[in-house]
Scaffold this motif. Sequence first.
Motif, PDB file in Angstrom:
ATOM      1  N   ILE A  23     -59.971 177.849  45.641  1.00  0.00           N
ATOM      2  CA  ILE A  23     -58.542 178.081  45.872  1.00  0.00           C
ATOM      3  C   ILE A  23     -57.759 176.800  45.616  1.00  0.00           C
ATOM      4  N   HIS A  24     -56.668 176.908  44.873  1.00  0.00           N
ATOM      5  CA  HIS A  24     -55.811 175.746  44.629  1.00  0.00           C
ATOM      6  C   HIS A  24     -55.118 175.383  45.949  1.00  0.00           C
ATOM      7  N   PRO A  25     -55.451 174.215  46.499  1.00  0.00           N
ATOM      8  CA  PRO A  25     -54.974 173.883  47.845  1.00  0.00           C
ATOM      9  C   PRO A  25     -53.471 173.655  47.958  1.00  0.00           C
ATOM     10  N   ASP A  26     -52.819 173.297  46.863  1.00  0.00           N
ATOM     11  CA  ASP A  26     -51.379 173.033  46.934  1.00  0.00           C
ATOM     12  C   ASP A  26     -50.549 174.269  46.608  1.00  0.00           C
ATOM     13  N   GLU A  27     -51.200 175.294  46.055  1.00  0.00           N
ATOM     14  CA  GLU A  27     -50.470 176.524  45.729  1.00  0.00           C
ATOM     15  C   GLU A  27     -50.629 177.598  46.812  1.00  0.00           C
ATOM     16  N   CYS A  28     -51.747 177.573  47.509  1.00  0.00           N
ATOM     17  CA  CYS A  28     -52.030 178.567  48.558  1.00  0.00           C
ATOM     18  C   CYS A  28     -50.927 178.562  49.613  1.00  0.00           C
ATOM     19  N   ILE A  29     -50.451 179.770  49.951  1.00  0.00           N
ATOM     20  CA  ILE A  29     -49.364 179.897  50.934  1.00  0.00           C
ATOM     21  C   ILE A  29     -49.865 180.353  52.298  1.00  0.00           C
ATOM     22  N   ASP A  30     -51.191 180.281  52.493  1.00  0.00           N
ATOM     23  CA  ASP A  30     -51.781 180.566  53.802  1.00  0.00           C
ATOM     24  C   ASP A  30     -51.518 181.979  54.316  1.00  0.00           C
ATOM     25  N   CYS A  31     -51.512 182.946  53.407  1.00  0.00           N
ATOM     26  CA  CYS A  31     -51.233 184.319  53.847  1.00  0.00           C
ATOM     27  C   CYS A  31     -52.438 184.967  54.517  1.00  0.00           C
ATOM     28  N   GLY A  32     -53.651 184.489  54.181  1.00  0.00           N
ATOM     29  CA  GLY A  32     -54.861 185.011  54.817  1.00  0.00           C
ATOM     30  C   GLY A  32     -55.422 186.272  54.194  1.00  0.00           C
ATOM     31  N   ALA A  33     -54.766 186.809  53.187  1.00  0.00           N
ATOM     32  CA  ALA A  33     -55.218 188.067  52.589  1.00  0.00           C
ATOM     33  C   ALA A  33     -56.611 187.954  51.987  1.00  0.00           C
ATOM     34  N   CYS A  34     -56.894 186.821  51.367  1.00  0.00           N
ATOM     35  CA  CYS A  34     -58.206 186.654  50.728  1.00  0.00           C
ATOM     36  C   CYS A  34     -59.331 186.642  51.749  1.00  0.00           C
ATOM     37  N   ALA A  35     -59.099 185.954  52.860  1.00  0.00           N
ATOM     38  CA  ALA A  35     -60.140 185.868  53.896  1.00  0.00           C
ATOM     39  C   ALA A  35     -60.459 187.251  54.452  1.00  0.00           C
ATOM     40  N   ALA A  36     -59.438 188.070  54.615  1.00  0.00           N
ATOM     41  CA  ALA A  36     -59.641 189.423  55.140  1.00  0.00           C
ATOM     42  C   ALA A  36     -60.371 190.308  54.139  1.00  0.00           C
ATOM     43  N   ALA A  37     -60.212 190.019  52.858  1.00  0.00           N
ATOM     44  CA  ALA A  37     -60.791 190.874  51.822  1.00  0.00           C
ATOM     45  C   ALA A  37     -62.227 190.509  51.452  1.00  0.00           C
ATOM     46  N   CYS A  38     -62.632 189.272  51.689  1.00  0.00           N
ATOM     47  CA  CYS A  38     -63.964 188.837  51.261  1.00  0.00           C
ATOM     48  C   CYS A  38     -65.069 189.542  52.053  1.00  0.00           C
ATOM     49  N   PRO A  39     -65.981 190.237  51.355  1.00  0.00           N
ATOM     50  CA  PRO A  39     -67.014 191.019  52.055  1.00  0.00           C
ATOM     51  C   PRO A  39     -68.076 190.168  52.740  1.00  0.00           C
ATOM     52  N   VAL A  40     -68.172 188.892  52.362  1.00  0.00           N
ATOM     53  CA  VAL A  40     -69.180 188.039  52.987  1.00  0.00           C
ATOM     54  C   VAL A  40     -68.571 186.954  53.884  1.00  0.00           C
ATOM     55  N   GLY A  41     -67.264 187.036  54.127  1.00  0.00           N
ATOM     56  CA  GLY A  41     -66.646 186.076  55.048  1.00  0.00           C
ATOM     57  C   GLY A  41     -66.749 184.640  54.593  1.00  0.00           C
ATOM     58  N   ALA A  42     -66.582 184.409  53.296  1.00  0.00           N
ATOM     59  CA  ALA A  42     -66.753 183.061  52.760  1.00  0.00           C
ATOM     60  C   ALA A  42     -65.477 182.227  52.800  1.00  0.00           C
ATOM     61  N   ILE A  43     -64.354 182.816  53.214  1.00  0.00           N
ATOM     62  CA  ILE A  43     -63.069 182.111  53.121  1.00  0.00           C
ATOM     63  C   ILE A  43     -62.514 181.789  54.512  1.00  0.00           C
ATOM     64  N   PHE A  44     -62.098 180.527  54.665  1.00  0.00           N
ATOM     65  CA  PHE A  44     -61.572 180.042  55.947  1.00  0.00           C
ATOM     66  C   PHE A  44     -60.332 179.196  55.712  1.00  0.00           C
ATOM     67  N   GLN A  45     -59.459 179.153  56.723  1.00  0.00           N
ATOM     68  CA  GLN A  45     -58.357 178.202  56.666  1.00  0.00           C
ATOM     69  C   GLN A  45     -58.963 176.801  56.742  1.00  0.00           C
ATOM     70  N   ASP A  46     -58.350 175.826  56.062  1.00  0.00           N
ATOM     71  CA  ASP A  46     -58.966 174.494  55.997  1.00  0.00           C
ATOM     72  C   ASP A  46     -59.151 173.871  57.371  1.00  0.00           C
ATOM     73  N   SER A  47     -58.300 174.239  58.309  1.00  0.00           N
ATOM     74  CA  SER A  47     -58.423 173.709  59.670  1.00  0.00           C
ATOM     75  C   SER A  47     -59.515 174.403  60.461  1.00  0.00           C
ATOM     76  N   ASP A  48     -60.123 175.424  59.876  1.00  0.00           N
ATOM     77  CA  ASP A  48     -61.085 176.263  60.584  1.00  0.00           C
ATOM     78  C   ASP A  48     -62.397 176.432  59.819  1.00  0.00           C
ATOM     79  N   VAL A  49     -62.632 175.547  58.849  1.00  0.00           N
ATOM     80  CA  VAL A  49     -63.882 175.616  58.084  1.00  0.00           C
ATOM     81  C   VAL A  49     -65.051 175.267  59.012  1.00  0.00           C
ATOM     82  N   PRO A  50     -66.100 176.086  59.036  1.00  0.00           N
ATOM     83  CA  PRO A  50     -67.219 175.862  59.951  1.00  0.00           C
ATOM     84  C   PRO A  50     -67.952 174.546  59.693  1.00  0.00           C
ATOM     85  N   ALA A  51     -68.506 173.988  60.745  1.00  0.00           N
ATOM     86  CA  ALA A  51     -69.316 172.787  60.611  1.00  0.00           C
ATOM     87  C   ALA A  51     -70.420 173.053  59.589  1.00  0.00           C
ATOM     88  N   GLY A  52     -70.648 172.095  58.717  1.00  0.00           N
ATOM     89  CA  GLY A  52     -71.651 172.282  57.679  1.00  0.00           C
ATOM     90  C   GLY A  52     -71.053 172.705  56.359  1.00  0.00           C
TER      91      GLY A  52
END
Length: 76
Positions: A34-63
């Motif tokens: 994801i282009h970090p400066d273009e993303c508007i933080d809508c969250g739609a992608c995270a909700a759509a990903c079937p494997v839960g691979a997308i997180f807000q940058d402030s919430d990326v899991p440890a590791g």
Amino acid sequence: AYVITTGCAGVKDAACTQVCPIECIHDAGDQLVIHPDECIDCGACAAACPVGAIFQDSDVPAGHAASTARNREFFL
Ligand code: SF4
Ligand code: F3S
């Protein structure tokens, strides 16, 4: 911005690209990123990903901290 982690690799479902309103998700080869400066933080992608691979940058899991850099560096 939202970040795609390594959970995308080997799956690349691409549902995220279909819901992103500004088309800021791009194919980086092994995974999408994801282009970090273009993303508007809508969250739609995270909700759509079937494997839960997308997180807000402030919430990326440890590791998965390297994924934040990976998404940004693709667009340098
Ligand atoms: Fe696109 Fe929204 Fe996901 Fe950002 S959070 S990449 S704008 S769908
Ligand atoms: Fe990858 Fe999930 Fe998008 S698997 S391509 S981040 S929908």
